[in-house]
Motif scaffolding. Structure first.
Motif, PDB file in Angstrom:
ATOM      1  N   ASP A 181      51.221  22.125  64.935  1.00 47.72           N
ATOM      2  CA  ASP A 181      51.484  20.683  64.977  1.00 47.72           C
ATOM      3  C   ASP A 181      52.864  20.359  64.416  1.00 47.72           C
ATOM      4  O   ASP A 181      53.032  19.434  63.608  1.00 47.72           O
ATOM      5  N   ASP A 182      53.856  21.157  64.831  1.00 47.21           N
ATOM      6  CA  ASP A 182      55.259  20.950  64.458  1.00 47.21           C
ATOM      7  C   ASP A 182      55.515  21.043  62.960  1.00 47.21           C
ATOM      8  O   ASP A 182      56.447  20.433  62.430  1.00 47.21           O
ATOM      9  N   ASP A 183      54.684  21.810  62.247  1.00 51.33           N
ATOM     10  CA  ASP A 183      54.895  21.943  60.811  1.00 51.33           C
ATOM     11  C   ASP A 183      54.353  23.297  60.350  1.00 51.33           C
ATOM     12  O   ASP A 183      53.466  23.877  60.976  1.00 51.33           O
ATOM     13  N   TRP A 184      54.896  23.787  59.218  1.00 55.12           N
ATOM     14  CA  TRP A 184      54.425  25.032  58.637  1.00 55.12           C
ATOM     15  C   TRP A 184      53.294  24.740  57.661  1.00 55.12           C
ATOM     16  O   TRP A 184      53.429  23.872  56.796  1.00 55.12           O
ATOM     17  N   SER A 185      52.191  25.448  57.786  1.00 57.13           N
ATOM     18  CA  SER A 185      51.060  25.268  56.874  1.00 57.13           C
ATOM     19  C   SER A 185      50.764  26.592  56.176  1.00 57.13           C
ATOM     20  O   SER A 185      50.766  27.663  56.802  1.00 57.13           O
TER      21      SER A 185
END
Length: 407
Positions: free
Chosen positions: A81-85
């Motif tokens: 979702d366009d982010d690093w988790s």
């Protein structure tokens, strides 16, 4: 400066677990286990996958180091979702020379970290890894999982035994033995599985080296009813600086014809630090991108090269720093501080006390000094992989440290 936290043996130990029908894992391990400078002492490594004609973020590793340059933590992220988790975490405790004595892996679930595994490491007086015990976390405690015991002859790793914890005792599973050529380079590695009749051959890897003493090819065989059968080979091409720029995996088909399987293309900074690694697969008679690794370094490429210091920041005492990177292949930097003009000698010895190379033998002005060693002796010949001692003599001061050369 940073110090690579685990030796090549830890990589070997981690890849020891294989079974009769897992020859693919052996091929993968041998393909990945091609040493080059700084492929493992990065600050950030980002993995991208190729699809729809472009690269897309997938995974990321971020490392943290203490003031001695020893790795203390590694975090693992997933791009979504366009982010690093955050997905996981590894925490290490090191001994005085930077080798890990424990490693805890945790997974990140619903805003919390949960224990997954614990490794405890034991070393001999020479600093060689002799035991790796792994525990799994369940029922709110650490429980025995696996044990690897390693043995050496004249400083060279010769064999290891992998055991599993079952019915309240350690049970033999796999055994690996390694032989060496006259140059103390790895020659043949054979893997065995424990059966009712004892140790039975599984896989074999044969190593070849070029005129510079660098690894050039691995030939992988599988044990069959009629003996050893060659199944695959890995060929390493190097640039003028001995960096492995292409690593080609081929398989031998039923007609005894070598068929392309995968290709890894590496790009390096001038300092020898890995910049990018692109993996491709062969199908439809051409190479197709599959995966890309990008490496970043907080202090930039070549951070082990020290610049001249100003008069105000001259060192106040003689100090020999840990070489960087360590372990290394093919080049490492040895740096030291001298507060006043001295006649300085910096030499490299093997564990038997034989002098291998003289790096410095001159009068030097005060300052922070650094010199590179490329793993060769005073005659320009490449030396074998192993543990070496580097020593500084400046006036009445003398100090030594260990370093590890990989091949």
């Amino acid at each position: 400066m940073k110090n690579f936290y685990k030796t090549n043996l830890l990589v070997l130990v981690a890849s020891l677990i294989f079974a009769t029908d897992q020859f693919e894992e052996v091929i993968t391990e041998e393909s990945d286990n091609i040493s080059y400078q700084n492929n493992i002492d990065f600050d950030t490594r980002t993995i991208q996958l190729w699809h729809d004609g472009s690269w897309h973020n997938k995974w990321q590793w971020m490392k943290s180091y203490d003031e001695n340059g020893y790795l203390t933590e590694s975090e693992f992220y997933h791009f979504r979702d366009d982010d690093w988790s955050l997905r996981g975490n590894v925490t290490l405790t090191n001994n005085d020379i930077g080798s890990p004595i424990s490693k805890i892996k945790q997974i990140y679930i619903q805003d919390s970290l949960y224990n997954r595994s614990l490794n405890e490491y034991v070393y001999n007086d020479s600093g060689d890894l002799t035991q790796n015990t792994q525990y799994k976390w369940y029922n709110n405690s650490w429980n025995n999982r696996s044990l690897v015991e390693l043995q050496y002859e004249e400083g060279l790793f010769t064999n290891s035994t992998f055991s599993r914890w079952a019915d309240s005792s350690w049970t033999n599973r796999y055994y690996k033995e390694i032989s060496y050529n006259e140059n103390s380079q790895r020659d043949v590695k054979v893997g065995y599985k424990w059966t009712d009749s004892g140790w039975t051959e599984l896989h074999k890897t044969e190593y070849s080296f070029d005129d510079n003493g660098d690894l050039s090819q691995k030939v992988l065989s599988k044990w069959t009813d009629s003996g050893w059968a060659i199944k695959a080979r890995i060929t390493i091409d190097r640039d003028d600086y001995l960096n492995p720029v292409e690593i080609l995996l081929e398989r031998l088909d039923s007609a005894n014809v070598w068929i392309n399987v995968s290709l890894r293309e590496n790009t390096f900074f001038d300092s020898g630090m890995i910049m990018e690694s692109i993996s491709s697969r062969w199908y439809d008679d051409e190479w197709h991108y599959k995966k890309r690794n990008e490496y970043s370094y907080v202090n930039g490429p070549g951070r082990s090269s020290l610049s001249t210091v100003s008069l105000e920041s001259l060192p106040t005492q003689i100090k020999l720093n840990q070489n960087y990177p360590n372990p290394f292949n093919p080049i490492t930097t040895i740096s030291y501080d001298i507060p006043k003009g001295e006649f300085v000698e910096v030499k490299v010895f093997n564990l038997r006390g034989d002098k291998i190379s003289t790096l410095v033998n001159e009068f030097q002005n005060p300052g922070i000094k650094s010199y590179q060693w490329n793993g060769t002796n005073d005659h320009g010949n490449s030396v074998a992989a192993g543990v070496y001692i580097y020593t500084i003599q400046a006036g009445d001061f003398q100090q030594s440290k260990k370093m590890i050369l990989l091949k």
